[in-house]
Design an enzyme around this catalytic site. Structure first.
Site, PDB file in Angstrom:
ATOM      1  N   THR A  33       1.699 -24.578  66.084  1.00 10.30           N
ATOM      2  CA  THR A  33       2.030 -24.101  64.738  1.00 10.30           C
ATOM      3  C   THR A  33       2.436 -25.283  63.865  1.00 10.30           C
ATOM      4  O   THR A  33       1.998 -25.407  62.718  1.00 10.30           O
ATOM      5  CB  THR A  33       3.158 -23.061  64.779  1.00 10.30           C
ATOM      6  N   HIS A  78      -0.626 -27.352  62.961  1.00 12.77           N
ATOM      7  CA  HIS A  78      -1.375 -26.661  61.907  1.00 12.77           C
ATOM      8  C   HIS A  78      -0.696 -26.855  60.552  1.00 12.77           C
ATOM      9  O   HIS A  78      -1.342 -27.225  59.561  1.00 12.77           O
ATOM     10  CB  HIS A  78      -1.445 -25.170  62.272  1.00 12.77           C
ATOM     11  N   GLU A  79       0.614 -26.616  60.488  1.00 12.75           N
ATOM     12  CA  GLU A  79       1.320 -26.690  59.212  1.00 12.75           C
ATOM     13  C   GLU A  79       1.415 -28.120  58.689  1.00 12.75           C
ATOM     14  O   GLU A  79       1.306 -28.358  57.479  1.00 12.75           O
ATOM     15  CB  GLU A  79       2.713 -26.076  59.339  1.00 12.75           C
ATOM     16  N   HIS A 106      -7.195 -24.342  55.342  1.00 17.75           N
ATOM     17  CA  HIS A 106      -7.688 -23.534  56.453  1.00 17.75           C
ATOM     18  C   HIS A 106      -9.186 -23.757  56.570  1.00 17.75           C
ATOM     19  O   HIS A 106      -9.889 -23.928  55.573  1.00 17.75           O
ATOM     20  CB  HIS A 106      -7.395 -22.051  56.211  1.00 17.75           C
ATOM     21  N   THR A 112     -17.005 -30.021  59.037  1.00 17.24           N
ATOM     22  CA  THR A 112     -16.604 -28.786  59.710  1.00 17.24           C
ATOM     23  C   THR A 112     -17.573 -27.686  59.329  1.00 17.24           C
ATOM     24  O   THR A 112     -18.011 -27.615  58.183  1.00 17.24           O
ATOM     25  CB  THR A 112     -15.172 -28.377  59.329  1.00 17.24           C
TER      26      THR A 112
END
Length: 317
Positions: free
Chosen positions: A223, A226-227, A236, A251
């Site tokens: 987490t 990600h943050e 995202h 991507t």
């Protein structure tokens, strides 16, 4: 891989129209099953409150695009001091130093490609998997007892006059607030360009590190990875809209967020039906199923530390 076309008009469309995939309201049972990140929702709120923020972020995007095109990215390893601000009502929320250090260890592994899963990246993506070469050092831990049973995504945990903890030297140190977040939210971050008084990352105490109060399937410290990706200007991977853009060229285009641990290969329903990079840290999969950044994401992050970049103050000796 998708072709990246970035302009101010595209950027503003991203800011204003990315609400197809905003953070959902989750029940007690789905809190465990689904990752909840409020970074995009918080960004939309701040943009509506402060029209100047959109201009500032547009300037950062223009700088990022130019720095990448001209190859003017920071040279050498970036070392980021981390101040962890712990807000607790119960003893379980007053997480241990060992739990905090376990999170720092995960960040160093994930941002330096030494995580054990890195060699498991599928061959279709092996040419773009990246060692970001950013390290994190625990600088200080600040603790505060509170009567609040939970915290919302209104930045109150970052303000002493709201019962929280003011950030420490936010232009040279990453402030990370750990508290009991409400609504099934695991964390959220402030994107580059926002005010320094609220700059940093917020993590729910049950998603912090790999021990103590960390709870499966979000107990491997991803987490925070990600943050911090958001804090370093990553979107995202699905662009917060159906088949949206994450402003990264290498991507695949995702049609939406992925949850749990999708079987590989997982195909997008977007144009060309590419295989989705579900193991990317900027998707919504479980901690055990996210384990890579891409070279394009690396370039976006490193552009921030270049001379004139939004986080250049962190690169100063």
């Amino acid at each position: 891989m998708k072709k990246l076309i970035l302009s101010t008009s595209v950027l503003m469309l991203l800011f204003s129209c990315g609400e197809n995939e905003t953070t959902e309201s989750v029940s007690a049972t789905s809190e465990i099953a689904h990752r909840g990140c409020a970074s995009h929702d918080v960004l939309l709120e701040k943009l509506s409150e402060n029209p100047k923020l959109a201009q500032r972020m547009s300037e950062i995007e223009s700088f990022t695009e130019k720095a990448i095109q001209e190859g003017k990215l920071v040279n050498g390893k970036i070392v980021i001091p981390v101040v962890v601000n712990v807000l607790y009502k119960t003893s379980a929320e007053n997480i241990s130093l060992a739990q905090i250090q376990s999170q720092i260890d995960v960040l160093n592994a994930d941002f330096n490609a030494t995580n054990i899963e890195y060699n498991s990246v599928p061959s279709v993506f092996s040419g773009v998997k990246a060692d970001i070469d950013i390290s994190f050092v625990l600088d200080a831990v600040v603790r505060k007892s509170t009567k609040k049973s939970s915290w919302r995504t209104d930045d109150s945990m970052k303000k002493s006059n709201k019962g929280g903890i003011n950030p420490t030297s936010p232009t040279t140190k990453l402030n990370l607030w750990v508290c009991n977040l409400s609504g099934g939210i695991l964390g959220y971050a402030q994107f580059p360009g926002g005010p320094s008084a609220t700059d940093g990352v917020v993590i729910d105490n049950n998603a912090m590190g790999t021990t103590g109060s960390a709870s499966a399937p979000f107990n491997l410290g991803r987490t925070a990875t990600h943050e911090i990706g958001h804090w370093l200007n990553l979107r995202h991977i699905w662009g917060d809209a159906s088949c949206g853009s994450d402003l990264v060229s290498d991507t695949p285009t995702h049609n939406t967020a992925n949850y749990g641990c999708p079987s590989f290969p997982h195909y997008s329903t977007c144009s060309g039906s590419p295989i989705e990079m579900t193991m990317n840290y900027m998707d919504y999969t479980n901690d055990s199923c996210m384990y890579m950044f891409s070279n394009g994401q690396k370039s976006r992050m490193l552009a921030l530390f270049s001379s004139g970049g939004a986080r250049n103050s962190f690169a100063q000796p």
